[in-house]
Design a protein around this motif. Structure first.
Motif, short mmCIF file in Angstrom:
data_model
loop_
_atom_site.label_atom_id
_atom_site.label_comp_id
_atom_site.label_asym_id
_atom_site.label_seq_id
_atom_site.Cartn_x
_atom_site.Cartn_y
_atom_site.Cartn_z
N ILE A 159 -1.68 -54.57 1.54
CA ILE A 159 -1.09 -53.58 0.24
C ILE A 159 -1.11 -54.17 -1.03
O ILE A 159 -1.79 -53.65 -2.04
CB ILE A 159 0.15 -53.03 0.51
CG1 ILE A 159 0.28 -52.34 1.95
CG2 ILE A 159 0.73 -52.17 -0.53
CD1 ILE A 159 1.70 -51.90 2.27
N ASP A 160 -0.49 -55.61 -0.96
CA ASP A 160 -0.55 -56.17 -2.46
C ASP A 160 -2.13 -56.36 -2.85
O ASP A 160 -2.27 -56.33 -3.90
CB ASP A 160 0.14 -57.41 -2.20
CG ASP A 160 1.67 -57.35 -2.22
OD1 ASP A 160 2.06 -55.97 -2.29
OD2 ASP A 160 2.27 -58.09 -1.64
N ALA B 192 -2.45 -46.66 -0.72
CA ALA B 192 -1.27 -45.73 -0.26
C ALA B 192 -1.57 -45.40 1.04
O ALA B 192 -0.54 -45.05 1.81
CB ALA B 192 -1.99 -44.31 -0.93
N LEU B 193 -2.72 -45.64 1.82
CA LEU B 193 -2.84 -45.54 3.27
C LEU B 193 -2.00 -46.54 3.96
O LEU B 193 -1.84 -46.26 5.18
CB LEU B 193 -4.30 -45.34 3.53
CG LEU B 193 -5.19 -44.42 3.05
CD1 LEU B 193 -6.57 -44.42 3.42
CD2 LEU B 193 -4.76 -42.57 3.50
N LEU B 194 -1.72 -47.79 3.63
CA LEU B 194 -1.09 -48.47 4.30
C LEU B 194 0.31 -48.67 4.06
O LEU B 194 1.34 -49.31 4.65
CB LEU B 194 -1.78 -49.98 3.82
CG LEU B 194 -3.19 -50.26 4.26
CD1 LEU B 194 -3.54 -51.46 3.88
CD2 LEU B 194 -3.18 -50.31 6.07
N PRO C 5 5.11 -43.70 -2.27
CA PRO C 5 3.94 -42.61 -2.76
C PRO C 5 3.31 -42.81 -4.27
O PRO C 5 2.51 -42.10 -4.49
CB PRO C 5 4.93 -41.31 -2.86
CG PRO C 5 6.59 -42.11 -2.84
CD PRO C 5 6.32 -43.17 -2.30
N SER C 6 3.85 -43.96 -4.82
CA SER C 6 3.23 -43.94 -6.17
C SER C 6 1.78 -44.37 -5.96
O SER C 6 1.04 -44.21 -7.09
CB SER C 6 4.28 -45.16 -6.96
OG SER C 6 4.10 -46.31 -6.41
N PHE C 7 1.42 -45.20 -4.98
CA PHE C 7 -0.10 -45.38 -4.93
C PHE C 7 -0.80 -43.97 -4.79
O PHE C 7 -2.12 -44.22 -5.35
CB PHE C 7 -0.20 -46.35 -3.75
CG PHE C 7 0.55 -47.87 -4.09
CD1 PHE C 7 0.06 -48.65 -5.12
CD2 PHE C 7 1.34 -48.46 -2.88
CE1 PHE C 7 0.79 -49.81 -5.36
CE2 PHE C 7 2.03 -49.51 -3.17
CZ PHE C 7 1.45 -50.29 -4.49
N ALA C 8 -0.41 -43.48 -3.83
CA ALA C 8 -1.18 -42.01 -3.76
C ALA C 8 -0.97 -41.21 -4.97
O ALA C 8 -2.28 -40.64 -5.37
CB ALA C 8 -0.36 -41.33 -2.46
N GLU C 9 0.10 -41.43 -5.97
CA GLU C 9 -0.14 -40.42 -7.07
C GLU C 9 -1.08 -40.96 -7.96
O GLU C 9 -1.85 -40.06 -8.47
CB GLU C 9 1.34 -40.44 -7.61
CG GLU C 9 1.40 -39.75 -9.00
CD GLU C 9 2.79 -39.79 -9.61
OE1 GLU C 9 2.87 -39.40 -10.61
OE2 GLU C 9 3.77 -40.25 -8.92
N SER D 82 -7.68 -36.98 -0.20
CA SER D 82 -7.18 -37.76 0.75
C SER D 82 -5.88 -38.52 0.26
O SER D 82 -4.91 -38.72 0.84
CB SER D 82 -8.09 -39.04 1.23
OG SER D 82 -9.18 -38.61 1.94
N ALA D 83 -5.89 -38.68 -1.04
CA ALA D 83 -4.63 -39.24 -1.72
C ALA D 83 -3.64 -37.96 -1.93
O ALA D 83 -2.42 -38.50 -1.63
CB ALA D 83 -5.09 -39.67 -3.21
N ALA D 84 -4.01 -36.98 -2.27
CA ALA D 84 -3.00 -35.91 -2.24
C ALA D 84 -2.38 -35.59 -0.86
O ALA D 84 -1.01 -35.46 -0.80
CB ALA D 84 -3.63 -34.42 -2.87
#
Length: 602
Positions: free
Chosen positions: A38-39, A65-67, A71-75, A92-94
């Motif tokens: 993730i990092d 975001a997938l890992l 939710p901020s990564f997906a946003e 995919s992100a939404a």
């Protein structure tokens, strides 16, 4: 690049604040052994973003975001994908955002946009419905619908946008914002009856809403109700002194063909607001339509210092110089058009002047090549133009060699693929112009074998069928194209006109032409088509409005024939005869005009 409008940003902030107050999210433990990944993705995303590699940043944020359970990564991935037009990444992100924060309505908004971009109207409607419900909980449904419209208005697929908004208005009825927004989208998609219905509804719900009244007036004009449109605009102009209202009234007058009243109004606007660019631009086009080149030149010279109108102004200054037989000045002006919808045509005109007036074919080829190198987004167009110019210079082998070599050097380059396909279009057109229809058909089939389903090749094939008198084949080919490219105004207009002129499918034809006109409201060919289909439907008065405007913009003999027929049907026989004589003087060999003359003489 697309960016969130300020109103949406403000609304999102308010919704996010309410969501934060209403719920306390329960953290989901990060899967064991994934924090390093993730990092790593988050760091790569940040580095890419700071380096300006925003597409890479979006994809890395999505991987994070997938890992992650954050939710901020997906946003961040969704927002970047929205700006960059990355539909798959954004969707995919939404969806991941919704998994991690199902009560965050902003995720529904983004999901709705990306579903709309895939053409999935039902899924987009569902997601936008959740968003509107969230806005309704803190305000009213009208505000939410207005924000959805603001988002959909910038999307190119107007038919899907209109379908989505129609469903939402049915789900959240009785809001002026919803009706107004639907009317806006319906105007863009060419459904003028739907636009008229909902624009009127918006004005009834909020009688003091000026923007709704203005939209209603435009819908009336688009629907062929010019008298009602002008009466409403006249009242609005008297009641409201704002410049925007006066300018819209002037534009409506010009669209309705009332040039004298439009000029008087524009002159008054400029007297009160000296140098106002929008008014000057309208007057410049009015002067061009009346062949008042001195006035048009002065106005466009003033406008070229305005960034918004620079390229457009140089283009029309080039046209003026051409009309005055000033080839050197024309090429200088055309060469300065580097952006906007006129950029390609300007360079083609410059090359033609070099070839024909200056007898410098090599200079013309070099000009196109250098322009393409300096402006990579037009590289395809310039390759095609060079190929066409070589064909015109009777160097077809050189034309084919040019593009064959470019494709062999990089077979995956979509720019070169497009230029190679367009070469076959140009070769086929050249063969067709010589009456060698079999050769033209063979070239198009060869082109389609290498570039299956290419739009321009298929369109050229449909036109070739017409050249050969195979109208039903042409109609079927254009219908297939319209299904695959429902927002292409050229295809829509060609199909609508063919169904009008050669078949009795007038109501169907009108639908296609309306959509084309919504895309290009100032295109004289489409305006003529709309007038002609209204004539065939028996609406002679409505037809006259469109045909008169088309003839002012483009005095083509075919348009003249349509206008003569309409004036004759309205009983304005002397006007029809005068126009027919004038048109025949300009185009004595035109078959339509000669046939019309024989018919009228009987």
């Amino acid at each position: 690049m697309r960016h969130l409008p300020n109103s949406l940003l403000a609304a999102f902030c308010a919704i996010a604040a309410c969501a934060a107050l209403a719920q306390t999210p329960t953290p989901t433990p990060t899967p064991k052994g994934t924090q390093v990944d993730i990092d790593s993705h988050a760091l790569l995303a940040q580095i890419a973003f700071e380096d300006g590699r925003r597409e890479d940043a979006a994809k890395e944020f999505l991987q994070a975001a997938l890992l992650s359970d954050d939710p901020s990564f997906a946003e961040r991935a969704a927002r970047l994908a929205y700006d960059l037009g990355l539909t798959d990444t954004g969707l995919s992100a939404a969806r991941r955002w919704l998994v991690l924060a199902p009560d965050d309505s902003r995720a529904h908004w983004f999901s709705g946009i990306f579903e709309a971009r895939t053409g999935n109207a039902d899924a987009a409607t569902s997601e936008f419905g959740e968003f509107v419900s969230a806005v309704q909980a803190i305000g009213n449904a009208g505000s939410g619908l207005g924000l959805v419209v603001e988002a959909l208005s910038s999307e190119p697929d107007t038919a899907t946008a209109t379908k989505i908004m129609t469903s939402l208005v049915e789900r959240f009825p009785g809001t002026a914002e919803g009706d107004y927004g639907l009317a806006q989208l319906a105007m863009r998609s060419g459904d003028f009856d739907l636009a008229l219905q909902h624009a009127e509804s918006a004005t009834k719900q909020r009688p003091d809403w000026l923007e709704a009244e203005l939209l209603y007036a435009r819908a009336l004009l688009a629907s062929g109700k010019s008298d009602q449109a002008l009466a409403l605009m006249d009242k609005l102009a008297q009641d409201h002194g704002e410049i925007e209202v006066q300018l819209q009234y002037a534009e409506l007058l010009l669209s309705a063909g009332q040039t004298q009243k439009a000029r008087m109004l524009l002159d008054k606007i400029l007297d009160d607001n000296p140098g106002l660019p929008e008014a000057s631009r309208a007057l410049a086009f009015l002067a061009m339509s009346e062949n008042d080149l001195d006035t048009a030149e002065k106005l466009f010279n003033d406008l070229r210092y305005q960034d918004r109108f620079r390229d457009e102004s140089f283009y029309y200054l080039g046209r003026i110089a051409e009309q005055r037989d000033q080839p050197l000045q024309a090429t200088r002006n055309y060469s300065r058009v580097t952006n906007g919808s006129h950029a390609v045509e300007a360079q083609l005109r410059a090359a033609q002047i070099m070839l024909k007036s200056m007898e410098n074919g090599q200079g013309a080829l070099r000009h196109l090549e250098e322009f393409g190198e300096a402006n990579p987004r037009f590289k395809t167009d310039m390759l095609v133009a060079r190929g066409q110019l070589l064909l015109e210079m009777k160097r077809s082998d050189d034309a084919r060699s040019l593009l064959d070599s470019a494709l062999a050097a990089d077979p995956k380059d979509q720019t070169v693929q497009e230029a190679h396909a367009q070469l076959y279009v140009a070769l086929a057109q050249d063969a067709s112009s010589r009456g060698a229809y079999d050769d033209a058909e063979q070239l198009l089939e060869e082109g389609l074998a290498q570039h299956p389903n290419h739009r321009s090749l298929r369109y050229s094939q449909a036109l070739l069928y017409q050249e050969r008198g195979e109208m039903r084949k042409s109609a079927r080919a254009l219908e297939d194209l319209a299904k695959d490219y429902p927002d292409d105004p050229t295809v829509l207009n060609a199909l609508g006109y063919l169904l009008t002129d050669q078949f009795d499918r007038y109501t169907e034809a009108r639908g296609y032409i309306q959509k084309a006109l919504a895309k290009e409201p100032d295109n004289p060919a489409i305006i003529d088509s709309m007038g002609w289909v209204l004539y065939k439907l028996g609406d002679y008065k409505g037809a006259l409005d469109y045909l008169d405007r088309a003839y002012k913009l483009y005095s083509d003999p075919e348009v003249a024939a349509h206008l003569v027929s309409t004036k004759w049907a309205l009983g304005r026989k002397q006007e029809a005869l005068d126009l027919l004589r004038s048109a025949l003087e300009k185009s004595p060999d035109d078959e339509r005009l000669r046939e019309l003359s024989k018919r009228i003489d009987k």
